[in-house]
Scaffold this active site. Structure first.
Site, PDB file in Angstrom:
ATOM      1  N   GLY A 130       0.896  -1.131  -0.201  1.00  0.00           N
ATOM      2  CA  GLY A 130       0.063  -0.027   0.077  1.00  0.00           C
ATOM      3  C   GLY A 130       0.920   1.394   0.069  1.00  0.00           C
ATOM      4  N   PRO A 131       0.123   2.451  -0.432  1.00  0.00           N
ATOM      5  CA  PRO A 131       0.959   3.719  -0.223  1.00  0.00           C
ATOM      6  C   PRO A 131       1.616   3.850   1.084  1.00  0.00           C
ATOM      7  CG  PRO A 131      -1.349   3.825  -1.282  1.00  0.00           C
ATOM      8  CD  PRO A 131      -1.299   2.530  -0.444  1.00  0.00           C
ATOM      9  N   PRO A 132       2.573   4.850   1.071  1.00  0.00           N
ATOM     10  CA  PRO A 132       3.110   5.302   2.253  1.00  0.00           C
ATOM     11  C   PRO A 132       2.120   5.888   3.444  1.00  0.00           C
ATOM     12  CG  PRO A 132       4.388   6.403   0.659  1.00  0.00           C
ATOM     13  CD  PRO A 132       3.155   5.676   0.196  1.00  0.00           C
ATOM     14  N   GLY A 133       2.223   5.577   4.518  1.00  0.00           N
ATOM     15  CA  GLY A 133       1.215   6.326   5.767  1.00  0.00           C
ATOM     16  C   GLY A 133       0.142   5.588   6.124  1.00  0.00           C
ATOM     17  N   VAL A 134      -0.089   4.317   5.472  1.00  0.00           N
ATOM     18  CA  VAL A 134      -1.525   3.741   5.496  1.00  0.00           C
ATOM     19  C   VAL A 134      -1.485   2.837   6.812  1.00  0.00           C
ATOM     20  CG1 VAL A 134      -2.393   3.808   3.065  1.00  0.00           C
ATOM     21  CG2 VAL A 134      -0.992   2.038   3.773  1.00  0.00           C
ATOM     22  N   GLY A 135      -0.404   2.601   7.469  1.00  0.00           N
ATOM     23  CA  GLY A 135      -0.315   2.045   8.553  1.00  0.00           C
ATOM     24  C   GLY A 135       0.111   0.451   8.540  1.00  0.00           C
ATOM     25  N   LYS A 136       0.942   0.243   7.706  1.00  0.00           N
ATOM     26  CA  LYS A 136       1.567  -1.177   7.522  1.00  0.00           C
ATOM     27  C   LYS A 136       2.486  -1.607   8.698  1.00  0.00           C
ATOM     28  CE  LYS A 136       3.435   0.103   3.236  1.00  0.00           C
ATOM     29  NZ  LYS A 136       2.944   1.347   3.183  1.00  0.00           N
ATOM     30  N   THR A 137       3.457  -0.465   8.953  1.00  0.00           N
ATOM     31  CA  THR A 137       4.409  -1.023   9.978  1.00  0.00           C
ATOM     32  C   THR A 137       3.691  -1.314  11.312  1.00  0.00           C
ATOM     33  OG1 THR A 137       5.968  -0.066   8.932  1.00  0.00           O
ATOM     34  CG2 THR A 137       6.704  -0.467  11.100  1.00  0.00           C
ATOM     35  N   SER A 163      -2.753   2.308 -18.416  1.00  0.00           N
ATOM     36  CA  SER A 163      -4.237   2.706 -18.123  1.00  0.00           C
ATOM     37  C   SER A 163      -4.761   3.872 -19.019  1.00  0.00           C
ATOM     38  CB  SER A 163      -4.439   2.827 -16.648  1.00  0.00           C
ATOM     39  OG  SER A 163      -3.694   3.759 -16.091  1.00  0.00           O
ATOM     40  N   LYS A 202      -8.535   5.272  -7.833  1.00  0.00           N
ATOM     41  CA  LYS A 202      -8.623   6.247  -9.038  1.00  0.00           C
ATOM     42  C   LYS A 202     -10.282   6.711  -9.024  1.00  0.00           C
ATOM     43  CE  LYS A 202      -5.670   3.816 -12.142  1.00  0.00           C
ATOM     44  NZ  LYS A 202      -5.612   2.909 -13.359  1.00  0.00           N
TER      45      LYS A 202
END
Length: 786
Positions: A368-375, A691, A734
């Site tokens: 996912g994009p940075p800052g979405v809470g993966k870590t 796309s 999108k």
């Protein structure tokens, strides 16, 4: 049991023919009675006591039959062997507790022909079995061999008296010799029973010889093992004695140093540590090498460091999983908003683990994009399971030794980051997060991604071997989680070993909820803002999200909140504790001029301008595809820092329009007179991917026909030379971006229709979706034909 000799023996031979045809039966547990042998019997069952009284009052002969199973307390006819021994009762003693002890002598082999009574004790008709003994050279040879072998067994046994050799040597009959040896031989009852059933003395001797040879081999092997153990104990005692002497000598000379104490401490640690068998073997071997080295040797420190690493690793030490699914769900909901798919997968893992304890560790990949809470999601998983958490960043790593470690032949060698992480965790089953796996590199030092193949394969990682340790380490209990911003850079073999879970970007409403629930309270606490002094309105948070950040996650909005909190903290430190509420109006006073303008659709339809959609690391965005015609010869010019794939997509769109629409245009020689320039604004931002193919084709068609394109339509999809529209990725991001920009209708490829289930209902209610299978449909629906 002992042999009866003398006149009594001769008397009993006479009585063998006087065995009654019906006898009371005494089951014998775990023993076999042979003819002519004295046998003690202990009776405490009331029924057997009655049997003894009635027998003693009559002919004093009973039938002794061995039980098949020793566990049966009250054996019946089916629980005893068919062949037993007629026993003559010679003595009887009663005790005050009611117990009776009998002393009897075997008379002859008997077979139980029929059971005539079951209660209160067994009784049956029996037949005396006559022995067959022919004096042949073969029988004599077997008898001599049996006597010699049994004599060796007596010599090697502590429980058999030497007088047995004299008794056996004085006997003449082979059958009696075989019975005496069998009585005193340490074999199980089943084998003794087989000897009892052999009426042919030669056959009995053959079977006995086999048992004697087996027993002799067991006895000799036991003595050898005792000898080896004694030698080993003597060697260890000698080493201990010499070691103590050496310590005493050094103490007397004043030469005792810390080295001896250090080696003793290492020895104690090895004995107490919970090591795997191979680790224990390696530790003992290394300690032996260390004892022979001089402390001044360069190799001494290397060997000592190696031993320390072995002893500090958690080979068998792990934490106990908390498998309370409801508690885990509560923890995940406390730490993270939304992310339902990921939470559901974690709860499934815990549920399976609860039902099947031997389940191997899972390997998840959060994309996912940075800052979405993966870590932070990995930390929450560890907290929910009550496991240790280890994080290892892979970004920019190019050296394979970072994963597998360096061999000990190198100066300053150390284990790889995997083993280092396990030591730091102090647990063999932590949650191990491998961050930024899509940022791995490779060069002349190796390929770290290839080294990770073994780490992230549940079928192999139970024997992961670090180059430094050179000992298999079990990683199968570890819960590995990897994170990535994009899937494309991850090598396919590595990606195949992981279960991918996508974490999409947040929409504005979700960001507001996350800010209210998590970010604002955390920043108020971290900046020391007292309760009730600072608050944020929903309008204020929404304004900050739309005009001061442009991201898929929430990292930048937290920075903006921290900036406001710091300014308020300074004001409080100056003595001003007046309450402050951040609204849409006063946010600019604390954050300055808005950094971004809100993405909006075109205000009116335009010729040669179509609205496309793209997915970036910051989430979804809308793109304006612009086309302009110039005097020329049909050359296609592309600008906007487009990647190779996007350029090829534009060329395919151009060829499709030329082949299918040129004949319908007013000027059928349009491309003979004009060049086409396609530009995608924000030229400083690299763009790539297929796309935008449909949008580019629509733009060129609009320019060729001179007709405007609807400004409230946005489209995405890859185009082929035949005009077929292929599916693309990132539909949710999108669509969210298009909705945010004010788009009313979205055109999607047919195969992306299934992706609509992931879009929030609040957004789908405001939009109309057109599903297409060919580029013709997009051109017909988006161009305003006059």
């Amino acid at each position: 049991m002992t042999l009866k000799t003398g006149h009594d023996f001769e008397d009993k031979l006479v009585q063998m023919s006087q065995v009654p045809s019906e006898l009371a039966i005494v089951p014998i547990n775990d023993a076999v009675v042979f003819p002519m042998m004295m046998v003690p019997l202990v009776l405490n069952d009331p029924n057997l006591l009655r049997l003894a009284d009635e027998t003693l009052a009559d002919h004093k002969i009973i039938g002794a039959f061995t039980q098949r199973e020793t566990e049966v307390e009250r054996p019946g006819p089916e629980d005893i062997y068919e062949v037993g021994t007629a026993v003559h009762i010679q003595k009887m003693i009663r005790f005050p507790n009611g117990e009776m002890r009998l002393m009897g002598q075997g008379l002859a082999r008997i077979r139980l022909e029929e059971v005539t009574q079951v209660t209160p004790y067994l009784k049956g008709r029996v037949k005396v079995l006559e022995e067959v003994e022919e004096s042949t050279d073969m029988l004599k040879a077997y008898i001599n061999a049996a006597i010699n072998t049994f004599s060796k067994i007596i010599d090697g046994s502590e429980s058999l008296p030497d007088e047995l050799k004299i008794v056996i040597s004085s006997m003449k009959e082979g059958g009696r010799i075989a019975d005496l040896i069998a009585t005193n031989l340490n074999i199980d009852s089943a084998r003794k029973q087989k000897l009892l059933e052999k009426t042919d003395v030669l056959e009995r001797m053959k079977l006995l010889s086999k048992y004697l040879q087996d027993e002799l081999e067991v006895l000799q092997l036991g003595k050898k093992l005792q000898s080896d153990v004694k030698k080993e104990m003597d060697r260890e005692q000698r080493e201990y004695y010499l070691r103590q002497q050496l310590k005493a000598i050094k103490r007397e000379l004043g030469d005792e140093d810390d080295r001896m104490l250090e080696l003793e401490e290492l020895r104690t640690k090895i004995e107490q540590a919970r090591l795997s068998p191979k680790a224990r073997e390696a530790a003992d071997k290394e300690l032996d090498r260390l004892q022979k080295m001089s402390p001044g040797a360069a190799e001494y420190t290397v060997s000592k460091t190696y031993l320390d690493w072995i002893l500090e690793l958690p080979w068998e030490e792990g934490t106990t999983d908390n498998l309370d699914v409801k508690l885990a769900e509560k923890v995940l909901n406390e730490d993270h908003y939304d992310l339902e798919e990921v939470k559901e997968r974690i709860l499934e893992f815990l549920s399976v683990k609860k039902l099947k304890q031997s389940m191997k560790g899972s390997i998840l990949c959060f994309v996912g994009p940075p800052g979405v809470g993966k870590t932070s999601l990995g930390q929450s998983i560890a907290r929910a399971m009550e496991r240790k958490f280890v994080r290892m960043s892979l970004g920019g790593m190019k050296d394979e030794a970072e994963i597998r470690g360096h061999r000990r032949t190198y100066i300053g060698a150390l284990p790889g980051k995997i083993i280092q992480g396990m030591r730091n965790a102090g647990s063999c089953n932590p949650v191990f997060m491998l961050d930024e796996i899509d940022k791995l590199g490779s060069d002349f030092r190796g390929d770290p991604a290839s080294a990770l193949l073994e780490v992230l394969d549940p079928a192999q990682n139970h024997t992961f071997e670090d180059h430094y340790l050179n000992i298999p380490f079990d990683l199968s209990k570890t819960f590995f989680i990897t994170t990535a911003n994009l899937l494309d850079p991850i090598p396919r073999p590595l990606l195949d070993r992981m279960e991918v879970l996508e974490l999409p970007g947040y929409i504005t409403l979700e960001k507001m909820e996350i800010a209210k629930r998590y970010l604002v309270p955390r920043q108020l606490e971290e900046n020391g803002i007292p309760d009730g002094v600072l608050s944020f309105t929903d309008e204020g948070l929404r304004h900050m999200i739309l005009y001061y950040t442009r991201e898929a996650g929430v990292r930048n909005i937290e920075r903006k909140l921290a900036s406001i909190c710091r300014k308020v903290a300074r004001r409080i430190a100056s003595g001003n504790r007046r309450r402050l509420k951040i609204t849409e109006r006063n946010a600019r006073r604390y954050l300055g001029v808005e950094e971004y303008s809100r993405e909006t659709a075109l205000k009116r339809p335009a010729v040669g301008v179509a609205t496309g959609m793209a997915k970036t690391l910051a989430g979804g965005e809308i793109l304006f595809i612009e086309a302009l015609k110039m005097k020329g010869s049909g050359v296609l010019k592309l600008t906007g820092q487009l990647g190779g794939v996007m350029k090829e997509s534009a060329e395919a769109a151009m060829s499709f329009i030329k082949a299918n629409y040129l004949k319908d245009a007013e000027d059928s020689s349009f491309f003979d007179h004009y060049d086409i320039h396609v530009h995608v604004p924000a030229g400083a931002v690299p763009k790539d991917g297929p796309s935008a193919g449909v949008a580019i084709a629509t733009t060129i068609a609009s320019l060729m026909f001179g007709q405007p394109i609807r400004n409230d339509y946005a489209m995405t999809g890859e185009i082929t030379l035949t005009g077929k529209v292929l599916p693309v990725g990132g539909i949710k991001d999108k669509v969210i971006a298009a909705h945010r920009a004010g788009i009313k209708t979205i055109i999607l490829p047919l195969e992306n229709k299934r992706d609509l289930d992931e879009i929030p209902e609040t957004i789908k209610e405001d939009l109309e979706f057109i599903i297409i299978n060919a580029a013709d449909e997009a051109i017909e629906r988006t161009i305003i034909w006059k």
